[in-house]
Scaffold this motif. Structure first.
Motif, short mmCIF file in Angstrom:
data_model
loop_
_atom_site.label_atom_id
_atom_site.label_comp_id
_atom_site.label_asym_id
_atom_site.label_seq_id
_atom_site.Cartn_x
_atom_site.Cartn_y
_atom_site.Cartn_z
N GLU A 1 8.95 12.47 0.24
CA GLU A 1 8.10 11.28 0.28
C GLU A 1 8.78 10.13 1.00
N THR B 1 2.50 2.28 -3.34
CA THR B 1 1.68 2.84 -4.43
C THR B 1 1.67 4.37 -4.41
N ARG B 2 2.25 4.98 -3.39
CA ARG B 2 2.29 6.43 -3.33
C ARG B 2 3.15 7.00 -4.47
N ASP B 3 2.77 8.20 -4.91
CA ASP B 3 3.56 8.86 -5.94
C ASP B 3 4.98 9.09 -5.43
N ARG C 1 8.32 10.87 4.85
CA ARG C 1 6.90 10.73 5.22
C ARG C 1 6.49 9.26 5.23
N THR C 2 6.96 8.50 4.26
CA THR C 2 6.57 7.10 4.17
C THR C 2 7.23 6.26 5.26
N GLU D 1 0.83 -1.21 0.00
CA GLU D 1 0.00 0.00 0.00
C GLU D 1 0.86 1.25 0.00
N LEU D 2 1.90 1.29 0.81
CA LEU D 2 2.77 2.47 0.87
C LEU D 2 3.54 2.66 -0.43
N ASP E 1 5.11 6.87 8.38
CA ASP E 1 3.83 6.17 8.29
C ASP E 1 4.03 4.66 8.40
#
Length: 280
Positions: free
Chosen positions: A245, A211-213, A248-249, A208-209, A252
């Motif tokens: 990113e 798939t982030r841009d 941040r990822t 899921e993570l 998370d």
């Protein structure tokens, strides 16, 4: 990488046969005598790296000064004695399997030859070191992977989109001995998890993570069993296009791992033992 101990009479012979039978790069760590001879229970350690059973490097320690001798296809080093864990961790970034010959007290899954009863998890027991290896190979492949921060970073660097990445961000969680100077010292933490559920959930979070841009690869790993104070517990590694990113990822990722993955922690201090979730 899958790391196991081979112990009992004929362990060195069986390790050699398994190095031929296992797929990928195989590292062997041997416990050798002070004079560099056959295993004798002494504390010195040697390690070899093999691909398809061919020796590719050796390590042995003799003196307090560290020296590397590099050849076209092999290398040697002398210096302070490494621990077994040091040797295994050195193999983890670029090997698929590690076989530790001897070391019955080590906290690794074990293949036992004969009737010995070493502590810890025994994944297979054989009577003859020259017997069939197919079942042993299957048992080794089913063990929980041995990962380090370096091995996870090396893995994401091999990703198809690595050439588009300008950032790798990581998080390492470790066993804290105490929160405040006056606290009882934590001696170790012990982690248990619902194996299938935990692994499935961690893989889902990674997917899921990722798939982030701007995010290309995510790896989560949480150790189980007894982990003494000062040792690493959990890793998060993110391969991304840019630092924003990536940072941040990572944040998370560790938050979701702690919130969503069924892992239970027992804390053992100098004065008490308790399951942490029972006090939350």
């Amino acid at each position: 990488m899958h790391a196991v101990v081979i112990c009992g009479p004929g362990a060195d012979r069986l390790a050699g046969r398994l190095a031929d039978a296992l797929a990928g790069r195989v590292g062997v760590v041997r416990q050798v005598a002070e004079d560099g001879g056959k295993p004798s229970g002494a504390s010195r350690t040697s390690s070899e790296s093999a691909d398809d059973g061919t020796a590719a490097g050796t390590v042995h320690t003799d003196t307090a000064d560290t020296t590397y001798r590099l050849g076209a296809e092999s290398w040697e080093a002398t210096g302070p004695d490494p621990s077994l864990r040091d040797a295994i961790e050195r193999l983890a970034p670029d090997h698929d399997h590690a076989l530790a010959v001897g070391f019955p007290e080590a906290d690794l899954p074990k293949v036992v030859i004969g009737d010995a009863e070493p502590p810890g998890e025994v994944i297979a027991r054989v009577a003859d070191p020259d017997g069939p290896t197919a079942d042993l190979v299957a048992a080794i492949e089913e063990t929980e992977p041995f990962e380090t921060l370096e091995s996870l970073v090396a893995e994401v660097k091999r990703a198809p989109d690595a050439d588009r990445s300008g950032a790798i961000a990581t998080f390492t969680g470790r066993v804290r001995a105490r929160d405040d100077p006056d606290d009882d010292r934590t001696q170790y933490l012990e982690f248990e998890k619902y194996e299938a559920v935990a692994a499935t959930r961690m893989r889902a979070i990674e997917d899921e993570l990722a798939t982030r841009d701007g995010v290309f690869e995510v790896r989560l790993h949480h150790r189980t069993g007894v982990i003494p104070d000062g040792e690493d517990i959990v890793f998060v590694v993110v391969l991304a296009g840019h630092r924003e990113e990536a940072f941040r990822t990572v944040a998370d990722g560790i938050d979701r791992l702690k919130d969503e993955v069924p892992i239970f922690k027992k804390e053992v201090t100098e004065s008490e033992t308790f399951w942490v979730h029972e006090r939350e």
